[in-house]
Design an enzyme around this catalytic site. Structure first.
Site, short mmCIF file in Angstrom:
data_model
loop_
_atom_site.label_atom_id
_atom_site.label_comp_id
_atom_site.label_asym_id
_atom_site.label_seq_id
_atom_site.Cartn_x
_atom_site.Cartn_y
_atom_site.Cartn_z
N GLY A 6 34.00 41.87 7.15
CA GLY A 6 32.80 42.70 7.17
C GLY A 6 33.14 44.18 7.15
CB SER B 33 36.70 40.19 3.42
OG SER B 33 35.92 41.32 3.15
CG ASP C 293 36.63 40.71 -4.66
OD1 ASP C 293 35.54 41.31 -4.75
OD2 ASP C 293 37.38 40.80 -3.68
#
Length: 476
Positions: free
Chosen positions: A91, A187, A388
């Site tokens: 995040g 991530s 991505d």
């Protein structure tokens, strides 16, 4: 004589049954009470399964009232002999229950109405016991009783709380003490995972008989180094025709990626690229459709250097995150999972905007930690989905390239069944692999290829170099 034999048989049977009852009581007593309370009997709409599940809270800070929510999904067979893998999403501020468990590596998928679950053929719990953690506090069901915690979260406290969680969780689940243990994530967990691994490494060095038997970690499409990630990201945009030559040159000229705060000219150039040249695409998977059900108000965000890029949920079904929010806000689901027991005053969401906007400390580079843990003998794998555009393969390659590692096995294509699954190179202390046709959440887009990577990682084996080996690996 017959009566005596009968009497002896009855006595033997009595003592046998008594022994079994006592053994059962002792065995039950050996299991911590909280572990028994955390057992999930069944989730609403769940298909029948043979493996065990547990979920609940572990308090990591009594003074502030911080508690982290976990979901343990044990292996489908011989769970007691298989390793434990902790999965973290990034995040910062996004839920491992929403993404890792429900879209990527967990055993269940959620149907469109959020009313029932169906099985994931490539669930990672066929190979290991998987522990999903919603971290830090304020993510998903994890909470804090000190509201200021939500506005000053950062890398250091996240890692420290996760370490405390593991130590206390293993007291609740003593069978996992000393068990072979790995950490995985994607991530912004490109920060969480190595930072937690470093904390565990130092904790183990300080204890003569440490309970956390860390063997290594693996990360996918991972935020790694601010400078090299930024250059690699802009390079990906240009090399994949997402931006013009003019905009590429403007960004490279006006953006000083070594500075903590970007200039107005840099922000303008990046904003122009995103708002005027990208088009209506899913930046996390540039060749798959966006979720049309999402409006501007429901987009999520992810931190990349100093810019916030809008996330539109991606995948073969680009709206899967919506289904998770329907399902995990159901009172019967929360009751079955022992979640939201304190009555959190907001809805469960896949990502927390409050945390994302108020993240305080973020290390510039994970490369020093990589070097330290490689020297300590940890097994480290880094994989990257090649569609991505947010944390792209070029960013990861630029970052890892500056570790200057010796190449053990040069670049080669690896196989998934009859197809090239991606490309890989094995270094002294680290394995890097690309995943062909995968976006940011690799197991969502290419579940079979992600599964092959995971299995190879656990076994400490190279990715299959031929179709024949890959087929054996897939079906053994």
């Amino acid at each position: 004589m017959a009566a005596a034999n009968y009497f002896e048989s009855k006595c033997f049977l009595f003592f046998l049954l008594a022994s079994l009852v006592v053994d059962g009581i002792v065995a039950a007593a050996a299991v911590p009470k909280q572990q028994r309370l955390d057992r999930i009997s069944s989730l609403p709409g769940q298909p029948p399964v043979a493996f065990s599940q547990f979920s609940g809270y572990v308090t990591v800070d009594e003074t502030h009232g911080r508690a982290l929510f976990y979901w343990l999904i044990e292996a489908t067979s011989v769970a007691e002999k298989k390793p434990l893998v902790l999965w973290l999403n990034g995040g910062p501020g996004c839920s491992s229950v929403a993404y890792g468990a429900s879209e990527e590596i967990g055993p269940f998928r959620i149907n469109k109405t959020g009313s029932s679950l169906y099985l994931n053929k490539y669930s990672w719990n066929t190979e290991a016991n998987i522990l999903f953690l919603e971290s830090p506090s304020g993510v998903g069901f994890s909470y804090t009783n000190t509201s200021s915690d939500l506005k000053d979260s950062g890398d250091n406290r996240t890692a420290q709380d996760a370490l405390i969680f593991l130590i206390r969780w293993m007291s609740r689940f003593p069978a996992y003490k000393h068990r072979e243990f790995y950490i995985a994530g994607e991530s912004y967990a490109g920060h969480y995972v190595p930072q937690l691994a470093k904390k565990i490494h130092y904790y183990n060095k300080a204890h003569s008989n440490p309970i956390i038997n860390l063997r290594g970690f693996m990360v996918g499409n991972a935020v790694t180094d601010n400078y090299y990630d930024s250059i690699g990201t802009v390079t990906y945009w240009w090399s994949h025709s997402m931006i013009s030559d003019k905009t590429y040159k403007s960004i490279m000229k006006d953006c000083n990626f070594t500075e903590e705060k970007s200039s107005a000219r840099c922000d303008d150039a990046v904003s122009y690229a995103i708002n005027h040249e990208f088009g209506d695409i899913d930046q996390y998977s540039i060749y798959t459709p966006s979720c049309l059900a999402l409006t501007n108000g429901s987009r999520q965000h992810m931190r990349v250097k100093n810019a916030l890029l809008h996330r539109r949920v991606s995948g073969y079904d680009p709206c899967t995150e919506n289904y998770a929010e329907r399902y995990y806000n159901r009172p019967d689901v929360q009751k079955a999972m022992h979640a939201n027991t304190t009555g959190i005053p907001y809805k469960w969401t896949a990502c927390s905007d409050v945390l994302i906007k108020n993240w305080k400390d973020s290390e510039n580079s994970m490369l020093p930690i990589y070097k330290e843990l490689i020297a300590a003998g940890q097994r480290i794998w880094v994989f990257s989905g090649d569609t991505d555009s947010v944390v792209p393969v070029t960013a990861t390659r630029f970052s890892l390239g500056h570790l200057n590692l010796h190449i053990k096995t040069p670049w080669y294509p690896w196989y998934s069944g009859n197809q090239v699954g991606g490309w890989t190179e094995v270094y002294e202390g680290l394995t890097f692999a690309t995943v062909r046709g995968a976006g940011h959440e690799v197991p969502l887009y290419q579940p079979r290829r992600a599964f092959i990577i995971f299995r190879s990682f656990l076994k400490g084996e190279k990715l299959p170099k031929s179709k024949r080996i890959s087929l054996q690996l897939s079906f053994n």
